[in-house]
Design an enzyme around this catalytic site. Structure first.
Site, PDB file in Angstrom:
ATOM      1  N   MET A  99     -11.077  -6.676   5.873  1.00 46.70           N
ATOM      2  CA  MET A  99     -10.345  -5.625   6.592  1.00 46.70           C
ATOM      3  C   MET A  99     -10.022  -6.108   8.002  1.00 46.70           C
ATOM      4  O   MET A  99     -10.921  -6.559   8.725  1.00 46.70           O
ATOM      5  CB  MET A  99     -11.190  -4.336   6.687  1.00 46.70           C
ATOM      6  CG  MET A  99     -11.386  -3.580   5.393  1.00 46.70           C
ATOM      7  SD  MET A  99      -9.859  -3.118   4.537  1.00 46.70           S
ATOM      8  CE  MET A  99      -9.013  -2.105   5.765  1.00 46.70           C
ATOM      9  N   ASP A 150      -4.934   3.074  -1.865  1.00 46.41           N
ATOM     10  CA  ASP A 150      -6.054   3.289  -0.945  1.00 46.41           C
ATOM     11  C   ASP A 150      -6.728   4.618  -1.247  1.00 46.41           C
ATOM     12  O   ASP A 150      -6.166   5.683  -0.985  1.00 46.41           O
ATOM     13  CB  ASP A 150      -5.533   3.291   0.498  1.00 46.41           C
ATOM     14  CG  ASP A 150      -5.185   1.898   0.966  1.00 46.41           C
ATOM     15  OD1 ASP A 150      -6.071   1.019   0.904  1.00 46.41           O
ATOM     16  OD2 ASP A 150      -4.026   1.672   1.381  1.00 46.41           O
ATOM     17  N   HIS A 203      -8.289   0.125  -3.925  1.00 45.09           N
ATOM     18  CA  HIS A 203      -9.221  -0.155  -2.817  1.00 45.09           C
ATOM     19  C   HIS A 203     -10.040   1.115  -2.582  1.00 45.09           C
ATOM     20  O   HIS A 203      -9.520   2.108  -2.078  1.00 45.09           O
ATOM     21  CB  HIS A 203      -8.389  -0.550  -1.582  1.00 45.09           C
ATOM     22  CG  HIS A 203      -9.170  -0.732  -0.326  1.00 45.09           C
ATOM     23  ND1 HIS A 203      -8.565  -0.871   0.912  1.00 45.09           N
ATOM     24  CD2 HIS A 203     -10.502  -0.823  -0.088  1.00 45.09           C
ATOM     25  CE1 HIS A 203      -9.486  -1.022   1.847  1.00 45.09           C
ATOM     26  NE2 HIS A 203     -10.675  -0.981   1.258  1.00 45.09           N
ATOM     27  N   ASP A 218      -6.164  -6.874   4.829  1.00 51.56           N
ATOM     28  CA  ASP A 218      -5.616  -5.514   4.794  1.00 51.56           C
ATOM     29  C   ASP A 218      -5.753  -4.871   6.166  1.00 51.56           C
ATOM     30  O   ASP A 218      -6.872  -4.716   6.668  1.00 51.56           O
ATOM     31  CB  ASP A 218      -6.417  -4.714   3.737  1.00 51.56           C
ATOM     32  CG  ASP A 218      -5.892  -3.311   3.528  1.00 51.56           C
ATOM     33  OD1 ASP A 218      -4.898  -2.929   4.159  1.00 51.56           O
ATOM     34  OD2 ASP A 218      -6.508  -2.592   2.707  1.00 51.56           O
ATOM     35  N   MET A 271     -12.474   3.329  -0.760  1.00 48.49           N
ATOM     36  CA  MET A 271     -13.167   3.605   0.502  1.00 48.49           C
ATOM     37  C   MET A 271     -13.880   4.935   0.323  1.00 48.49           C
ATOM     38  O   MET A 271     -13.489   5.960   0.885  1.00 48.49           O
ATOM     39  CB  MET A 271     -12.135   3.663   1.650  1.00 48.49           C
ATOM     40  CG  MET A 271     -11.574   2.306   2.016  1.00 48.49           C
ATOM     41  SD  MET A 271     -10.000   2.390   2.890  1.00 48.49           S
ATOM     42  CE  MET A 271      -8.885   2.467   1.485  1.00 48.49           C
ATOM     43  N   HIS A 282      -0.928  -1.455  -4.104  1.00 46.17           N
ATOM     44  CA  HIS A 282      -2.272  -1.264  -3.544  1.00 46.17           C
ATOM     45  C   HIS A 282      -2.487   0.240  -3.321  1.00 46.17           C
ATOM     46  O   HIS A 282      -1.706   0.891  -2.626  1.00 46.17           O
ATOM     47  CB  HIS A 282      -2.345  -2.035  -2.220  1.00 46.17           C
ATOM     48  CG  HIS A 282      -3.649  -1.989  -1.502  1.00 46.17           C
ATOM     49  ND1 HIS A 282      -4.690  -2.857  -1.765  1.00 46.17           N
ATOM     50  CD2 HIS A 282      -4.080  -1.200  -0.484  1.00 46.17           C
ATOM     51  CE1 HIS A 282      -5.693  -2.618  -0.946  1.00 46.17           C
ATOM     52  NE2 HIS A 282      -5.363  -1.606  -0.162  1.00 46.17           N
ATOM     53  N   SER A 300       0.847  -1.198   0.000  1.00 44.88           N
ATOM     54  CA  SER A 300       0.000   0.000   0.000  1.00 44.88           C
ATOM     55  C   SER A 300       0.875   1.239   0.000  1.00 44.88           C
ATOM     56  O   SER A 300       1.654   1.461   0.937  1.00 44.88           O
ATOM     57  CB  SER A 300      -0.895   0.014   1.243  1.00 44.88           C
ATOM     58  OG  SER A 300      -1.396   1.319   1.436  1.00 44.88           O
ATOM     59  N   MET A 358      -9.560   7.255  -0.470  1.00 44.83           N
ATOM     60  CA  MET A 358     -10.439   7.663   0.642  1.00 44.83           C
ATOM     61  C   MET A 358     -11.000   9.053   0.362  1.00 44.83           C
ATOM     62  O   MET A 358     -10.274   9.925  -0.127  1.00 44.83           O
ATOM     63  CB  MET A 358      -9.651   7.686   1.951  1.00 44.83           C
ATOM     64  CG  MET A 358      -8.884   6.403   2.233  1.00 44.83           C
ATOM     65  SD  MET A 358      -8.112   6.455   3.864  1.00 44.83           S
ATOM     66  CE  MET A 358      -7.065   4.992   3.785  1.00 44.83           C
TER      67      MET A 358
HETATM   68  C1  DX5 Z   1      -6.449   1.159   5.660  1.00 46.51           C
HETATM   69  C2  DX5 Z   1      -5.942   0.822   4.280  1.00 46.51           C
HETATM   70  C3  DX5 Z   1      -4.772  -0.068   4.301  1.00 46.51           C
HETATM   71  C4  DX5 Z   1      -3.558   0.543   4.956  1.00 46.51           C
HETATM   72  C5  DX5 Z   1      -2.749  -0.568   5.558  1.00 46.51           C
HETATM   73  O1  DX5 Z   1      -7.673   1.764   5.562  1.00 46.51           O
HETATM   74  O2  DX5 Z   1      -6.956   0.175   3.533  1.00 46.51           O
HETATM   75  O3  DX5 Z   1      -4.440  -0.532   2.997  1.00 46.51           O
HETATM   76  O4  DX5 Z   1      -2.751   1.252   4.060  1.00 46.51           O
HETATM   77  O5  DX5 Z   1      -1.769  -0.014   6.355  1.00 46.51           O
HETATM   78  P1  DX5 Z   1      -0.963  -0.889   7.423  1.00 46.51           P
HETATM   79  O6  DX5 Z   1      -0.356  -2.033   6.699  1.00 46.51           O
HETATM   80  O7  DX5 Z   1       0.029   0.076   7.979  1.00 46.51           O
HETATM   81  O8  DX5 Z   1      -1.986  -1.330   8.440  1.00 46.51           O
HETATM   82 ZN    ZN Z   2      -6.362  -0.859   1.585  1.00 46.79          ZN
END
Ligand code: DX5
Ligand code: ZN
Length: 221
Positions: free
Chosen positions: A139, A37, A68, A177, A70, A35, A10, A39
């Site tokens: 998750m 993320d 991903h 994740d 969100m 990956h 990520s 948001m």
């Molecule tokens: C959290 C993300 C993850 C995050 C994981 O909402 O979806 O992908 O980047 O980070 P770590 O590995 O640090 O928990």
């Molecule tokens: Zn993620």
């Protein structure tokens, strides 16, 4: 020997000022997926990336890009992320009443479609949609931030999901994740997951990205 797992890095915790170099490092370290993320400050409190960063990753790296989402109403942005270069896109089942249609939209772009479950969402939320998913993302933290602690009950949840799948003859890869590190990754694999997302364990490793990836790879053997 065929690898039985994949590591998805990520970029949430990467050094974004040097994204191209970071992606090169991931590739040479043997990471399988990038990956991203996404948001929106609504579905989760944090705001991060849009299609532009996927486009930048696409131009800088040959690795598959896993997006991903969100965000609220993810169906609005499937086309943009696919055109930007995503190879797989996952959407949360929470707050997404038209998950089936959204999955079809992802697949129309020749992208793999993933369905995501938050920690408090039952695996049975997947009952009617499991056959249509290319992968399920469990998750193991509440989504929104990197660097959170792995929720221990996720291990039982993954095992239960694996059993549910085997009972209905539906073998969909399970991605995990949140809070994945060298000390828990093997246990998570043994519970039935095969794709591991990690941000902090890779980018915050004291000896650098390559050592972070290597530690995860070695822990999996
Ligand atoms: C959290 C993300 C993850 C995050 C994981 O909402 O979806 O992908 O980047 O980070 P770590 O590995 O640090 O928990
Ligand atoms: Zn993620």
């Amino acid at each position: 020997m065929m690898k039985t797992y994949q590591i998805a890095a990520s970029i949430l915790s990467s050094d974004l000022a040097h994204l191209g170099d970071q992606l090169d490092l991931l590739e040479t370290a043997g990471v399988d997926w990038i990956h991203v993320d996404v948001m929106d400050g609504m579905f989760v409190p944090n705001i991060t990336f849009g299609p532009l960063i996927v486009d930048a990753c696409r131009k800088s790296s040959p690795l598959p890009i896993d997006v991903h989402l969100m965000i609220e109403k993810p169906e609005r942005y499937i086309d943009q992320f696919a055109v930007a270069g995503a190879n797989s896109i996952s959407v949360h089942i929470e707050g997404n009443p038209n998950t089936y249609r959204t999955i079809q939209a992802i697949k129309q772009h020749d992208c793999k479609a993933g369905i995501v479950l938050n920690p408090s969402t039952s695996i049975h939320a997947l009952d009617s949609i499991l056959y249509d998913a290319d992968y399920v993302l469990v998750m193991s933290v509440n989504p929104g931030y990197a660097g959170q602690s792995f929720i221990a009950s996720s291990v039982k949840k993954i095992a239960a999901l694996k059993e549910l799948m085997s009972n209905i003859n539906c073998d969909v890869p399970i991605q995990v994740d949140g809070g994945i590190n060298k000390d828990n990754i093997k246990m998570v694999k043994d519970s039935g997951a095969s794709i591991f997302v990690a941000a902090s364990a890779i980018f915050n490793h004291p000896e650098g990205v390559r050592s972070g990836v290597q530690a995860l790879q070695e822990a999996l053997i």
